[in-house]
Design an enzyme around this catalytic site. Sequence first.
Site, PDB file in Angstrom:
ATOM      1  N   LYS A  65       0.843  -1.206   0.000  1.00  0.00           N
ATOM      2  CA  LYS A  65       0.000   0.000   0.000  1.00  0.00           C
ATOM      3  C   LYS A  65       0.874   1.250   0.000  1.00  0.00           C
ATOM      4  O   LYS A  65       0.658   2.169  -0.780  1.00  0.00           O
ATOM      5  CB  LYS A  65      -0.896   0.021   1.238  1.00  0.00           C
ATOM      6  CG  LYS A  65      -1.580   1.358   1.486  1.00  0.00           C
ATOM      7  CD  LYS A  65      -2.452   1.370   2.713  1.00  0.00           C
ATOM      8  CE  LYS A  65      -1.701   1.674   3.960  1.00  0.00           C
ATOM      9  NZ  LYS A  65      -1.379   3.087   4.196  1.00  0.00           N
ATOM     10  N   ASN A  66       1.899   1.271   0.884  1.00  0.00           N
ATOM     11  CA  ASN A  66       2.671   2.506   1.054  1.00  0.00           C
ATOM     12  C   ASN A  66       3.641   2.760  -0.084  1.00  0.00           C
ATOM     13  O   ASN A  66       4.294   3.790  -0.115  1.00  0.00           O
ATOM     14  CB  ASN A  66       3.379   2.495   2.420  1.00  0.00           C
ATOM     15  CG  ASN A  66       2.359   2.625   3.539  1.00  0.00           C
ATOM     16  OD1 ASN A  66       1.186   2.924   3.285  1.00  0.00           O
ATOM     17  ND2 ASN A  66       2.775   2.361   4.759  1.00  0.00           N
ATOM     18  N   ARG A 109      -4.172  10.659   3.239  1.00  0.00           N
ATOM     19  CA  ARG A 109      -3.036  11.578   3.423  1.00  0.00           C
ATOM     20  C   ARG A 109      -2.075  11.470   2.250  1.00  0.00           C
ATOM     21  O   ARG A 109      -1.525  12.460   1.798  1.00  0.00           O
ATOM     22  CB  ARG A 109      -2.337  11.208   4.740  1.00  0.00           C
ATOM     23  CG  ARG A 109      -1.073  11.975   5.030  1.00  0.00           C
ATOM     24  CD  ARG A 109      -0.527  11.608   6.396  1.00  0.00           C
ATOM     25  NE  ARG A 109       0.853  12.020   6.544  1.00  0.00           N
ATOM     26  CZ  ARG A 109       1.235  13.266   6.882  1.00  0.00           C
ATOM     27  NH1 ARG A 109       0.335  14.194   7.084  1.00  0.00           N
ATOM     28  NH2 ARG A 109       2.528  13.563   7.004  1.00  0.00           N
ATOM     29  N   CYS A 135      -5.154   9.298   8.887  1.00  0.00           N
ATOM     30  CA  CYS A 135      -5.526   8.471  10.042  1.00  0.00           C
ATOM     31  C   CYS A 135      -5.513   9.304  11.335  1.00  0.00           C
ATOM     32  O   CYS A 135      -4.924  10.350  11.397  1.00  0.00           O
ATOM     33  CB  CYS A 135      -4.492   7.359  10.213  1.00  0.00           C
ATOM     34  SG  CYS A 135      -4.984   5.866   9.414  1.00  0.00           S
ATOM     35  N   ILE A 149       2.867  18.508   7.257  1.00  0.00           N
ATOM     36  CA  ILE A 149       3.540  18.303   5.967  1.00  0.00           C
ATOM     37  C   ILE A 149       4.583  19.404   5.755  1.00  0.00           C
ATOM     38  O   ILE A 149       4.976  19.701   4.628  1.00  0.00           O
ATOM     39  CB  ILE A 149       2.548  18.286   4.783  1.00  0.00           C
ATOM     40  CG1 ILE A 149       1.729  19.587   4.730  1.00  0.00           C
ATOM     41  CG2 ILE A 149       1.618  17.085   4.841  1.00  0.00           C
ATOM     42  CD1 ILE A 149       0.951  19.730   3.418  1.00  0.00           C
ATOM     43  N   ASP A 150       5.071  19.966   6.878  1.00  0.00           N
ATOM     44  CA  ASP A 150       6.029  21.075   6.764  1.00  0.00           C
ATOM     45  C   ASP A 150       7.312  20.670   6.033  1.00  0.00           C
ATOM     46  O   ASP A 150       7.884  21.466   5.271  1.00  0.00           O
ATOM     47  CB  ASP A 150       6.383  21.618   8.158  1.00  0.00           C
ATOM     48  CG  ASP A 150       6.896  20.525   9.080  1.00  0.00           C
ATOM     49  OD1 ASP A 150       6.262  19.463   9.152  1.00  0.00           O
ATOM     50  OD2 ASP A 150       7.948  20.711   9.703  1.00  0.00           O
ATOM     51  N   LEU A 151       7.761  19.422   6.210  1.00  0.00           N
ATOM     52  CA  LEU A 151       9.005  18.991   5.548  1.00  0.00           C
ATOM     53  C   LEU A 151       8.811  18.904   4.031  1.00  0.00           C
ATOM     54  O   LEU A 151       9.729  19.199   3.255  1.00  0.00           O
ATOM     55  CB  LEU A 151       9.458  17.638   6.089  1.00  0.00           C
ATOM     56  CG  LEU A 151       9.824  17.609   7.574  1.00  0.00           C
ATOM     57  CD1 LEU A 151      10.089  16.175   8.026  1.00  0.00           C
ATOM     58  CD2 LEU A 151      11.030  18.489   7.866  1.00  0.00           C
ATOM     59  N   ASP A 181       4.246   0.852  12.114  1.00  0.00           N
ATOM     60  CA  ASP A 181       2.994   0.255  11.611  1.00  0.00           C
ATOM     61  C   ASP A 181       2.782  -1.161  12.114  1.00  0.00           C
ATOM     62  O   ASP A 181       1.698  -1.710  11.946  1.00  0.00           O
ATOM     63  CB  ASP A 181       3.000   0.220  10.070  1.00  0.00           C
ATOM     64  CG  ASP A 181       3.033   1.609   9.497  1.00  0.00           C
ATOM     65  OD1 ASP A 181       3.285   1.732   8.287  1.00  0.00           O
ATOM     66  OD2 ASP A 181       2.842   2.569  10.255  1.00  0.00           O
ATOM     67  N   ILE A 200       7.792   7.203  16.906  1.00  0.00           N
ATOM     68  CA  ILE A 200       7.412   7.978  15.720  1.00  0.00           C
ATOM     69  C   ILE A 200       6.044   8.619  15.921  1.00  0.00           C
ATOM     70  O   ILE A 200       5.847   9.802  15.659  1.00  0.00           O
ATOM     71  CB  ILE A 200       7.446   7.075  14.464  1.00  0.00           C
ATOM     72  CG1 ILE A 200       8.904   6.656  14.233  1.00  0.00           C
ATOM     73  CG2 ILE A 200       6.906   7.807  13.237  1.00  0.00           C
ATOM     74  CD1 ILE A 200       9.117   5.669  13.146  1.00  0.00           C
TER      75      ILE A 200
HETATM   76  C1  EPZ Z   1       4.352   6.854   6.125  1.00  0.00           C
HETATM   77  O1  EPZ Z   1       3.598   7.961   6.585  1.00  0.00           O
HETATM   78  C2  EPZ Z   1       3.386   5.691   6.090  1.00  0.00           C
HETATM   79  N1  EPZ Z   1       2.270   6.018   5.188  1.00  0.00           N
HETATM   80  C3  EPZ Z   1       2.845   5.415   7.485  1.00  0.00           C
HETATM   81  O2  EPZ Z   1       2.038   4.252   7.401  1.00  0.00           O
HETATM   82  C4  EPZ Z   1       4.018   5.134   8.410  1.00  0.00           C
HETATM   83  O3  EPZ Z   1       3.534   4.923   9.711  1.00  0.00           O
HETATM   84  C5  EPZ Z   1       4.980   6.326   8.381  1.00  0.00           C
HETATM   85  O4  EPZ Z   1       5.417   6.554   7.027  1.00  0.00           O
HETATM   86  C6  EPZ Z   1       6.196   6.118   9.256  1.00  0.00           C
HETATM   87  O5  EPZ Z   1       6.924   5.038   8.820  1.00  0.00           O
HETATM   88  C7  EPZ Z   1       2.490   5.964   3.862  1.00  0.00           C
HETATM   89  O6  EPZ Z   1       3.583   5.643   3.408  1.00  0.00           O
HETATM   90  C8  EPZ Z   1       1.326   6.287   2.977  1.00  0.00           C
HETATM   91  P1  EPZ Z   1       6.518  10.203   7.965  1.00  0.00           P
HETATM   92  P2  EPZ Z   1       4.225   9.449   6.455  1.00  0.00           P
HETATM   93  O7  EPZ Z   1       6.558  11.429   7.128  1.00  0.00           O
HETATM   94  O8  EPZ Z   1       5.094   9.514   5.264  1.00  0.00           O
HETATM   95  C9  EPZ Z   1       6.805  13.732  11.111  1.00  0.00           C
HETATM   96  C10 EPZ Z   1       0.099   2.983   7.631  1.00  0.00           C
HETATM   97  O9  EPZ Z   1      -0.351   2.467   8.663  1.00  0.00           O
HETATM   98  N2  EPZ Z   1       6.662  14.636   9.950  1.00  0.00           N
HETATM   99  O10 EPZ Z   1       7.597   9.165   7.804  1.00  0.00           O
HETATM  100  O11 EPZ Z   1       3.125  10.410   6.604  1.00  0.00           O
HETATM  101  C11 EPZ Z   1       5.531  12.929  11.380  1.00  0.00           C
HETATM  102  O12 EPZ Z   1       4.646  13.672  12.192  1.00  0.00           O
HETATM  103  C12 EPZ Z   1       0.618   4.392   7.665  1.00  0.00           C
HETATM  104  O13 EPZ Z   1       0.214   2.397   6.513  1.00  0.00           O
HETATM  105  C13 EPZ Z   1       6.826  15.999  10.134  1.00  0.00           C
HETATM  106  O14 EPZ Z   1       7.081  16.465  11.247  1.00  0.00           O
HETATM  107  O15 EPZ Z   1       5.118   9.476   7.785  1.00  0.00           O
HETATM  108  C14 EPZ Z   1       6.061  11.700  12.083  1.00  0.00           C
HETATM  109  O16 EPZ Z   1       6.224  11.971  13.469  1.00  0.00           O
HETATM  110  C15 EPZ Z   1       0.333   5.077   8.996  1.00  0.00           C
HETATM  111  N3  EPZ Z   1       6.690  16.833   9.077  1.00  0.00           N
HETATM  112  C16 EPZ Z   1       7.457  11.498  11.455  1.00  0.00           C
HETATM  113  O17 EPZ Z   1       7.776  12.734  10.792  1.00  0.00           O
HETATM  114  C17 EPZ Z   1       6.417  16.365   7.810  1.00  0.00           C
HETATM  115  O18 EPZ Z   1       6.332  17.175   6.864  1.00  0.00           O
HETATM  116  C18 EPZ Z   1       7.483  10.391  10.402  1.00  0.00           C
HETATM  117  O19 EPZ Z   1       6.414  10.643   9.501  1.00  0.00           O
HETATM  118  C19 EPZ Z   1       6.241  14.975   7.639  1.00  0.00           C
HETATM  119  C20 EPZ Z   1       6.377  14.126   8.721  1.00  0.00           C
END
Ligand code: EPZ
Length: 419
Positions: A22-23, A92, A116, A123-125, A306, A328
């Site tokens: 999925k991801n 998302r 979720c 999405i600041d990054l 996850d 995380i």
């Molecule tokens: C991906 O989400 C996955 N989703 C998530 O899976 C997974 O839990 C997550 O990565 C972590 O591994 C998809 O790939 C569609 P991140 P993503 O950016 O990309 C912070 C599932 O169950 N952050 O790696 O959104 C964020 O808050 C889902 O399949 C910022 O601060 O996660 C988090 O604490 C749930 N600013 C950390 O980084 C940003 O701009 C990691 O998030 C982006 C993220």
Amino acid sequence: MRKIIITGGRPLKGEIPVSGAKNSVVALIPAMILADEPITLDGVPDLSDVANLVEMLSLLGVKVNRQQESLTADPSGLVNRPIPPEMISQLRASYYFYGSLLGRFGYAKVGLPGGCDLGPRPIDLHLKAFEALGAQVTYEGDHMILSTGGRRLQGAHIFMDTVSVGATINTMIAASLAQGRTVIENSAREPEIIDVAILLNNMGARIRGAGTAVITIDGVERLGGTRHQVIPDRIEAGSYIALAAAVGEGICVTNVLYEHLESFIAKLEEMGVRMIVKEDAVFVEKQEALRAVDISTSPYPGFATDLQQPLTPLLLKAQGRGKIKDTIYEKRVNHVPELARMGAEISTLGGQIIYTGGKPLSGAEVRATDLRAGLALITAALMADGQTVITDIEHILRGYSNIIEKLQALGADITLVDE
Ligand code: EPZ
């Protein structure tokens, strides 16, 4: 409203196949529109997230043809229309369209995302990376506009303050057609990132280092068509391996890439789980005594956030006490009160989960608060005595393709009802 009804306590055995990731596919589909020729993805899972993304492609005038697990899209006639908030907030990962529309046209007008219930998910990054590449971010009502003002994106050196899967992939997508070189430092290393880089490179992009903490993208003039096999879903695989250990009497989980699950399998071995790891499958025997362990999640190749929820029912079967720390998503604990309603001795204390295994579970009315919490409830319900009714199951169907049929094939007493 649709519910899942399970009567637990039945011995499950047989084979359960893992579908495409999925991801990965939620990024591959938006990335396809960077090309001006048709692209085919094979091994696409049957998920509502995929259906929603296909709807967005159609809105953009992209012809899409689905044949079983293959999906062909022809982005040559793409019209860069605004994607409305109600479509974006379905998942998302629709934010990957920001990167691909910006990368191909220098302009994207999109609604603001949802996602979720895992606490705030900024999405600041992503936006910081797009600005580094030369885009301006403005807001118009409930839409966000990313625009380069008609200029081409310019390669940049980007350091990610936090390791982020989404921001890493979105930057890779946007930078593929930028002018010059982009370097992403402190990039996430998940297998899905490698899968997206392989698709982009087969379309003609020049990406090196995907899967490591430094990714280099040398922008090209255009991207063309290709065919790509989606990697297996490591989170679905881990979820079913844990389920097999909890309630199985000999279950083979097939289409598994062992190297994507090393930290997870190491934890199961620490618990004393007996399994046979094959080239592309894991055979899980009926388990005897298991030991409780502590879990602390971290970015890949660490223990996946996850998988902490899907593993929890198995932990509740083990002898002893343990704690689970999600570094995380600290708020990824909404499954805890639901499991407690089933008789589990589990609670949250100071930002982590503590549990005592060995207590029998009983069926109850529970709610799937998010995707992976929902899977944990299904496993717990299969372990429990009596009947469990799970509501809010749309979350589960987003991430686990054909899960009812897959579990019925193992002998589970599980049905989806629409009341
Ligand atoms: C991906 O989400 C996955 N989703 C998530 O899976 C997974 O839990 C997550 O990565 C972590 O591994 C998809 O790939 C569609 P991140 P993503 O950016 O990309 C912070 C599932 O169950 N952050 O790696 O959104 C964020 O808050 C889902 O399949 C910022 O601060 O996660 C988090 O604490 C749930 N600013 C950390 O980084 C940003 O701009 C990691 O998030 C982006 C993220």
